[in-house]
Write a protein that holds these residues in place. Sequence first.
Motif, PDB file in Angstrom:
ATOM      1  N   ILE A   9     -22.950  18.577   7.190  1.00  0.00           N
ATOM      2  CA  ILE A   9     -21.936  17.775   7.865  1.00  0.00           C
ATOM      3  C   ILE A   9     -21.768  18.233   9.311  1.00  0.00           C
ATOM      4  O   ILE A   9     -21.637  17.415  10.234  1.00  0.00           O
ATOM      5  CB  ILE A   9     -20.590  17.857   7.120  1.00  0.00           C
ATOM      6  CG1 ILE A   9     -20.718  17.260   5.714  1.00  0.00           C
ATOM      7  CG2 ILE A   9     -19.504  17.140   7.902  1.00  0.00           C
ATOM      8  CD1 ILE A   9     -21.103  15.805   5.688  1.00  0.00           C
ATOM      9  N   ALA A  10     -21.786  19.547   9.534  1.00  0.00           N
ATOM     10  CA  ALA A  10     -21.654  20.072  10.904  1.00  0.00           C
ATOM     11  C   ALA A  10     -22.808  19.596  11.778  1.00  0.00           C
ATOM     12  O   ALA A  10     -22.617  19.275  12.960  1.00  0.00           O
ATOM     13  CB  ALA A  10     -21.605  21.598  10.873  1.00  0.00           C
ATOM     14  N   ILE A  11     -24.010  19.546  11.218  1.00  0.00           N
ATOM     15  CA  ILE A  11     -25.175  19.057  11.961  1.00  0.00           C
ATOM     16  C   ILE A  11     -24.996  17.579  12.303  1.00  0.00           C
ATOM     17  O   ILE A  11     -25.266  17.147  13.434  1.00  0.00           O
ATOM     18  CB  ILE A  11     -26.464  19.283  11.142  1.00  0.00           C
ATOM     19  CG1 ILE A  11     -26.769  20.774  11.032  1.00  0.00           C
ATOM     20  CG2 ILE A  11     -27.650  18.546  11.776  1.00  0.00           C
ATOM     21  CD1 ILE A  11     -27.864  21.116  10.033  1.00  0.00           C
ATOM     22  N   ALA A  12     -24.532  16.788  11.339  1.00  0.00           N
ATOM     23  CA  ALA A  12     -24.306  15.359  11.583  1.00  0.00           C
ATOM     24  C   ALA A  12     -23.265  15.149  12.675  1.00  0.00           C
ATOM     25  O   ALA A  12     -23.420  14.274  13.537  1.00  0.00           O
ATOM     26  CB  ALA A  12     -23.868  14.675  10.288  1.00  0.00           C
ATOM     27  N   VAL A  13     -22.215  15.951  12.661  1.00  0.00           N
ATOM     28  CA  VAL A  13     -21.170  15.836  13.685  1.00  0.00           C
ATOM     29  C   VAL A  13     -21.735  16.155  15.065  1.00  0.00           C
ATOM     30  O   VAL A  13     -21.464  15.442  16.048  1.00  0.00           O
ATOM     31  CB  VAL A  13     -19.988  16.770  13.355  1.00  0.00           C
ATOM     32  CG1 VAL A  13     -19.010  16.839  14.526  1.00  0.00           C
ATOM     33  CG2 VAL A  13     -19.266  16.296  12.098  1.00  0.00           C
ATOM     34  N   SER A  14     -22.527  17.205  15.160  1.00  0.00           N
ATOM     35  CA  SER A  14     -23.093  17.577  16.461  1.00  0.00           C
ATOM     36  C   SER A  14     -24.048  16.504  16.969  1.00  0.00           C
ATOM     37  O   SER A  14     -24.068  16.195  18.162  1.00  0.00           O
ATOM     38  CB  SER A  14     -23.803  18.932  16.373  1.00  0.00           C
ATOM     39  OG  SER A  14     -24.984  18.852  15.613  1.00  0.00           O
ATOM     40  N   ASP A  15     -24.847  15.913  16.064  1.00  0.00           N
ATOM     41  CA  ASP A  15     -25.747  14.820  16.451  1.00  0.00           C
ATOM     42  C   ASP A  15     -24.952  13.645  17.012  1.00  0.00           C
ATOM     43  O   ASP A  15     -25.313  13.060  18.045  1.00  0.00           O
ATOM     44  CB  ASP A  15     -26.551  14.339  15.241  1.00  0.00           C
ATOM     45  CG  ASP A  15     -27.625  15.310  14.797  1.00  0.00           C
ATOM     46  OD1 ASP A  15     -28.025  16.173  15.603  1.00  0.00           O
ATOM     47  OD2 ASP A  15     -28.060  15.211  13.633  1.00  0.00           O
ATOM     48  N   ALA A  16     -23.870  13.282  16.299  1.00  0.00           N
ATOM     49  CA  ALA A  16     -23.065  12.126  16.695  1.00  0.00           C
ATOM     50  C   ALA A  16     -22.408  12.351  18.047  1.00  0.00           C
ATOM     51  O   ALA A  16     -22.402  11.458  18.905  1.00  0.00           O
ATOM     52  CB  ALA A  16     -22.009  11.845  15.627  1.00  0.00           C
ATOM     53  N   ARG A  17     -21.855  13.522  18.256  1.00  0.00           N
ATOM     54  CA  ARG A  17     -21.151  13.832  19.510  1.00  0.00           C
ATOM     55  C   ARG A  17     -22.122  13.806  20.688  1.00  0.00           C
ATOM     56  O   ARG A  17     -21.844  13.206  21.736  1.00  0.00           O
ATOM     57  CB  ARG A  17     -20.492  15.205  19.373  1.00  0.00           C
ATOM     58  CG  ARG A  17     -19.533  15.567  20.479  1.00  0.00           C
ATOM     59  CD  ARG A  17     -18.657  16.734  20.033  1.00  0.00           C
ATOM     60  NE  ARG A  17     -19.429  17.775  19.369  1.00  0.00           N
ATOM     61  CZ  ARG A  17     -19.014  18.432  18.276  1.00  0.00           C
ATOM     62  NH1 ARG A  17     -17.845  18.169  17.739  1.00  0.00           N
ATOM     63  NH2 ARG A  17     -19.764  19.375  17.739  1.00  0.00           N
ATOM     64  N   TYR A  18     -23.263  14.459  20.528  1.00  0.00           N
ATOM     65  CA  TYR A  18     -24.274  14.522  21.589  1.00  0.00           C
ATOM     66  C   TYR A  18     -24.811  13.132  21.933  1.00  0.00           C
ATOM     67  O   TYR A  18     -24.869  12.741  23.102  1.00  0.00           O
ATOM     68  CB  TYR A  18     -25.400  15.453  21.128  1.00  0.00           C
ATOM     69  CG  TYR A  18     -26.767  15.194  21.696  1.00  0.00           C
ATOM     70  CD1 TYR A  18     -27.095  15.546  23.007  1.00  0.00           C
ATOM     71  CD2 TYR A  18     -27.764  14.618  20.899  1.00  0.00           C
ATOM     72  CE1 TYR A  18     -28.368  15.316  23.507  1.00  0.00           C
ATOM     73  CE2 TYR A  18     -29.034  14.397  21.390  1.00  0.00           C
ATOM     74  CZ  TYR A  18     -29.344  14.738  22.697  1.00  0.00           C
ATOM     75  OH  TYR A  18     -30.609  14.508  23.183  1.00  0.00           O
ATOM     76  N   THR A  19     -25.191  12.367  20.904  1.00  0.00           N
ATOM     77  CA  THR A  19     -25.807  11.064  21.152  1.00  0.00           C
ATOM     78  C   THR A  19     -24.811  10.083  21.751  1.00  0.00           C
ATOM     79  O   THR A  19     -25.133   9.355  22.698  1.00  0.00           O
ATOM     80  CB  THR A  19     -26.374  10.494  19.841  1.00  0.00           C
ATOM     81  OG1 THR A  19     -27.235  11.454  19.234  1.00  0.00           O
ATOM     82  CG2 THR A  19     -27.155   9.224  20.101  1.00  0.00           C
ATOM     83  N   ALA A  20     -23.602  10.047  21.204  1.00  0.00           N
ATOM     84  CA  ALA A  20     -22.590   9.129  21.734  1.00  0.00           C
ATOM     85  C   ALA A  20     -22.258   9.462  23.183  1.00  0.00           C
ATOM     86  O   ALA A  20     -22.121   8.564  24.022  1.00  0.00           O
ATOM     87  CB  ALA A  20     -21.333   9.186  20.876  1.00  0.00           C
ATOM     88  N   GLY A  21     -22.145  10.760  23.491  1.00  0.00           N
ATOM     89  CA  GLY A  21     -21.862  11.153  24.868  1.00  0.00           C
ATOM     90  C   GLY A  21     -22.958  10.742  25.828  1.00  0.00           C
ATOM     91  O   GLY A  21     -22.692  10.242  26.930  1.00  0.00           O
ATOM     92  N   ARG A  22     -24.222  10.923  25.408  1.00  0.00           N
ATOM     93  CA  ARG A  22     -25.341  10.525  26.264  1.00  0.00           C
ATOM     94  C   ARG A  22     -25.356   9.021  26.494  1.00  0.00           C
ATOM     95  O   ARG A  22     -25.664   8.554  27.591  1.00  0.00           O
ATOM     96  CB  ARG A  22     -26.667  10.969  25.636  1.00  0.00           C
ATOM     97  CG  ARG A  22     -26.871  12.470  25.593  1.00  0.00           C
ATOM     98  CD  ARG A  22     -27.001  13.072  26.979  1.00  0.00           C
ATOM     99  NE  ARG A  22     -28.381  13.010  27.455  1.00  0.00           N
ATOM    100  CZ  ARG A  22     -28.730  13.027  28.723  1.00  0.00           C
ATOM    101  NH1 ARG A  22     -27.805  13.065  29.655  1.00  0.00           N
ATOM    102  NH2 ARG A  22     -29.990  13.001  29.080  1.00  0.00           N
ATOM    103  N   LEU A  23     -25.035   8.251  25.450  1.00  0.00           N
ATOM    104  CA  LEU A  23     -25.025   6.797  25.591  1.00  0.00           C
ATOM    105  C   LEU A  23     -23.855   6.319  26.438  1.00  0.00           C
ATOM    106  O   LEU A  23     -24.002   5.419  27.269  1.00  0.00           O
ATOM    107  CB  LEU A  23     -24.978   6.140  24.210  1.00  0.00           C
ATOM    108  CG  LEU A  23     -26.306   6.024  23.485  1.00  0.00           C
ATOM    109  CD1 LEU A  23     -26.090   5.582  22.043  1.00  0.00           C
ATOM    110  CD2 LEU A  23     -27.244   5.057  24.197  1.00  0.00           C
TER     111      LEU A  23
END
Length: 370
Positions: A9-23
């Motif tokens: 879950i922590a990995i999924a959260v980090s993926d979501a935060r990073y990708t959304a911020g870049r977009l």
Amino acid sequence: MELHEQLSIAIAVSDARYTAGRLLNAGDHPRSWPFSQWGVMVAFETQKHLKDVHGTSLNFDWEDDVAEAARHGGKFFDVRSTQIDSILNDFRLLAEATTRAYYPEDRRGRAFDFLRADLSVVCDRSELVLTNVTGHFMVGLSPHRGADLNLWGPHIRKLTMGIGQMAGALTGMNVQELSVHGSHIDGFPTYLDGDIAKVVPATFGGEFDTDFALSMISIQSTVQSARRWAHAECCNTCIAAALKHRFVVLHHSVRSILQLRERAEVRGPVAAAYVKSLSDSADLQKIVSEPFRKLRNGWFHLGLGDIAADLPKNPNILSPVITYTRMEIEEFADLVNQCLNLLAETIDAWLLEGGDSGFTLFDFLRQPSE
């Protein structure tokens, strides 16, 4: 919830935060295409993981078949070899649809067709980074939508809305909070235009048909995008998520190149030499060896049960790297970056091998018309 499940879950959260911020900070930058694809891939895997492991449904306002097309597009040929022909057919149809969009049958002023172009190319100095056709493939754009310029924007908006919903659900952050993540200074590349029918014969030594050439450019586009843009400077979790992004793109790309060794299309002398060069690289072989394949599967699909007993007491989102590969993070990151450079530079040199005319693709590209 067990420790390895908490880590997933922590990995999924980090993926979501990073990708959304870049977009959110992409604006008109062309990185929005590859990051939309990556965002769909991680959202899709997160959605599936939550449903299969935790019995939790997380629904997004996107069309599932379109999201699945974008997800599979990021794997290129990293599938069963029999599916390569299906992927090549997708590129043939997309190229035809793109041409129809720019050269519609009912167009007027055909005498001015020389001002039109059905291929838009994004370059960074002398290296190709992205094209409109490969961008369409990244975001799962179907041929019927690719043939209508008015459908491109709404299509991408639906995908990015789904990515935003994932990020909001997992992080609890609003748009302003997410936008401070994934920060990285990216140079703005150059845009050039050309015609598919003229550019393709001047690529890869003139040995490929349009569908195969565009599929190879798609691999190059995603490798180049990850190499240049899959980075972050804001926080350690986003830096780690960016490393995962680069590794997964690299792994899929190398396995895709290895799939080509038995294909008739690469039996020409130019293609055979480049495929052999990449296949013989010890570093690229290492990236797709069993420990790294297991890392890709666990890190990407969020299933870490096979290393549950080997995780440290206080794992972090990079712990799977050490547990699967027995490499320290700095050494692993150096290997990923070196391999991305090698792959990008080699495919770029292959791409710039001119056809029988002796011209390269840049001889058939021009600045966009005002």
